[in-house]
Design a protein around this motif. Sequence first.
Motif, short mmCIF file in Angstrom:
data_model
loop_
_atom_site.label_atom_id
_atom_site.label_comp_id
_atom_site.label_asym_id
_atom_site.label_seq_id
_atom_site.Cartn_x
_atom_site.Cartn_y
_atom_site.Cartn_z
N LYS A 393 0.80 -1.22 0.00
CA LYS A 393 0.00 0.00 0.00
C LYS A 393 0.84 1.28 0.00
N GLY A 394 2.00 1.24 0.67
CA GLY A 394 2.88 2.42 0.64
C GLY A 394 3.44 2.65 -0.75
N VAL A 395 3.84 1.57 -1.41
CA VAL A 395 4.36 1.67 -2.77
C VAL A 395 3.25 2.11 -3.72
N PHE A 396 2.05 1.54 -3.51
CA PHE A 396 0.91 1.88 -4.37
C PHE A 396 0.62 3.37 -4.32
N ALA A 397 0.57 3.97 -3.11
CA ALA A 397 0.23 5.39 -2.98
C ALA A 397 1.23 6.26 -3.72
N ASN A 398 2.52 5.91 -3.60
CA ASN A 398 3.54 6.74 -4.25
C ASN A 398 3.59 6.53 -5.75
N ILE A 399 3.33 5.31 -6.22
CA ILE A 399 3.26 5.09 -7.67
C ILE A 399 2.05 5.81 -8.24
N LEU A 400 0.94 5.82 -7.49
CA LEU A 400 -0.25 6.52 -7.95
C LEU A 400 0.01 8.03 -8.03
N LEU A 401 0.78 8.55 -7.07
CA LEU A 401 1.18 9.96 -7.12
C LEU A 401 1.89 10.27 -8.43
N LEU A 402 2.87 9.45 -8.79
CA LEU A 402 3.62 9.65 -10.02
C LEU A 402 2.75 9.42 -11.25
N ALA A 403 1.82 8.45 -11.14
CA ALA A 403 0.92 8.18 -12.26
C ALA A 403 0.03 9.38 -12.55
N TYR A 404 -0.45 10.02 -11.49
CA TYR A 404 -1.28 11.21 -11.69
C TYR A 404 -0.47 12.36 -12.30
N SER A 405 0.79 12.45 -11.94
CA SER A 405 1.65 13.46 -12.57
C SER A 405 1.72 13.21 -14.07
N GLY A 406 1.94 11.94 -14.44
CA GLY A 406 2.01 11.60 -15.86
C GLY A 406 0.69 11.82 -16.58
N LEU A 407 -0.41 11.43 -15.93
CA LEU A 407 -1.73 11.61 -16.55
C LEU A 407 -2.05 13.08 -16.79
N SER A 408 -1.54 13.96 -15.91
CA SER A 408 -1.88 15.37 -16.06
C SER A 408 -1.25 15.99 -17.30
N PHE A 409 -0.24 15.32 -17.86
CA PHE A 409 0.31 15.77 -19.14
C PHE A 409 -0.75 15.65 -20.23
N PHE A 410 -1.53 14.57 -20.15
CA PHE A 410 -2.56 14.32 -21.15
C PHE A 410 -3.89 14.96 -20.79
N ILE A 411 -4.16 15.11 -19.46
CA ILE A 411 -5.43 15.69 -19.00
C ILE A 411 -5.10 16.80 -18.00
N PRO A 412 -4.75 18.01 -18.48
CA PRO A 412 -4.35 19.08 -17.55
C PRO A 412 -5.50 19.68 -16.76
N SER A 413 -6.76 19.37 -17.11
CA SER A 413 -7.92 19.91 -16.39
C SER A 413 -8.13 19.15 -15.09
N SER A 414 -8.15 19.86 -13.96
CA SER A 414 -8.31 19.20 -12.66
C SER A 414 -9.69 18.58 -12.51
N SER A 415 -10.75 19.30 -12.94
CA SER A 415 -12.09 18.73 -12.82
C SER A 415 -12.28 17.57 -13.79
N ILE A 439 -6.53 8.57 -2.05
CA ILE A 439 -6.58 8.61 -3.51
C ILE A 439 -6.79 10.04 -3.99
N VAL A 440 -7.67 10.77 -3.29
CA VAL A 440 -7.91 12.18 -3.63
C VAL A 440 -6.61 12.97 -3.48
N ASN A 441 -5.86 12.69 -2.42
CA ASN A 441 -4.60 13.40 -2.20
C ASN A 441 -3.56 13.04 -3.27
N CYS A 442 -3.49 11.77 -3.65
CA CYS A 442 -2.57 11.37 -4.73
C CYS A 442 -2.88 12.14 -6.00
N TYR A 443 -4.16 12.27 -6.28
CA TYR A 443 -4.61 13.02 -7.48
C TYR A 443 -4.18 14.49 -7.38
#
Length: 497
Positions: A393-415, A439-443
């Motif tokens: 779960k600790g690894v999951f949270a931090n990978i999700l953090l990085l995943a959201y960073s990557g996704l924001s390149f493609f979807i820069p809109s927060s809403s 999950i909300v915080n990772c996003y």
Amino acid sequence: MKKIKFPTAQTILLIIAAFAALLTWLIPAGKYDTLQYNKNSQSFVIQQSNADAKNLPASSETLEKLNIKIPLEKFTNGDIWKPISVPGTYRELEATPQGLAAFLKSPIKGVIEAADIIFLVLIIGGLIGIMNTTGAFEAGISWLAKKLKGHEYWLIILVTSLIALGGTTFGLAEETIAFYPILIPIFLAAKYDGMVPLAAIYIGTSVGTMCSTVNPFSTIIASDAAGINWTTGLYGRIFMLVLCTTVCIIYILRYASKVKAHPEKSLVFEEKAMIESLFGTNTETTRALTPRLRLILLVFALCFIVMIIGVSQLDWWFIEMTTVFLVGAILIGVIGKIKEAHFVETFVNGASDLLGVALIIGIARGVSVIMEDGMISDTILHNITQVTSGLHKGVFANILLLAYSGLSFFIPSSSGMAVLTMPIMSPLADTFGFGREVIVNCYQYGMGIFSFLNPTGLILASLAMVKIGFNKWLKFVYPLVLILTVITMIWLTIMVL
């Protein structure tokens, strides 16, 4: 050997658009079904891939059947107004790769889609032109520079803190484009370089939105889409807001004090003369701050106060904001006794000065158009959920953090990111045994950290306002991004453990 020059913001975005088009040939197309509440018929509308939309009863049973853990009232009271993704409905579709024609059309489509913010930028340019003609800026900045002499660092603290406050409360972001022409001359008069006002404004809004507390466009809509109350995890977000904003202010102050003592150490020393010729104001001017000029400055300041109140309290958006600045320009022209023909000419010239910024905003939106038409964003999201399942779960949270960073390149809109990903990602928290607020915080943190340097976000438009290259900004900001990433990863690990 001739030195290779770093490309302009427009060229960088066109390269990114070409890369996005290439991805649509490499990544399979796919979509999740989407669900939206229709307030007119008081029913749900579910849109399936390659199928006609269907109406479903707006009931808790419908949501439960679709495995959507969101209270019905979140839809009926308007908290969730955008279509949300339906978990477990991803399916691959026939590929729609974006070729040369789509690539060439994307900037045009982007300009059309971003017309609202583009007109805001152009009208602000016209307003600034009128203000410069009256001489109010010159007199006001000269007065302020004398008042702050020896205490100029308060500019950095106040600007960064207030903009971060706007970001965390009502999502102050695109509106900050209006602040650069006003604040840059003030910072230059305080003997700082052009990087300092850019950092104070842009880092302020980035850290504010990254650590959103009551921001309806990220925290509230994401919490609603995750099926939790937005107050869940609020104190942790306040702690992160204070900590990260303090780190950012210290970081900017250290750089500012260095370049003030040794101007040659400025990262934009080569651009110093150009920036000062564009924004510099003679602080030794003998022009008095007359009652007429004071009234002009008051009207100018009221434009921003009215804009902020309207956005945060009255549900205003770009049309209303743009109208405020247009009316402000006309009032200032009347108070300044500017003749009609001269007013129009000055206003148009001021707007034309920001035309390059407006085009950057449109081209950046064009990248999103290519991604949407190629239908690969959902595929990327689906693959992330597959990769992260079964991790610690600790690894999951931090990978999700990085995943959201990557996704924001493609979807820069927060809403847009919230309604697309939260119904899919938030149930994973139940599997790992921690609260959905993680999950909300990772996003939030993932999107926020990458916003410091995301070329499909606002940074290139902001850099164009200050006439600073993207390479110079990256050199300035990457140590801060690394510091904030480490702080965030430690905080997320503590939260889940």
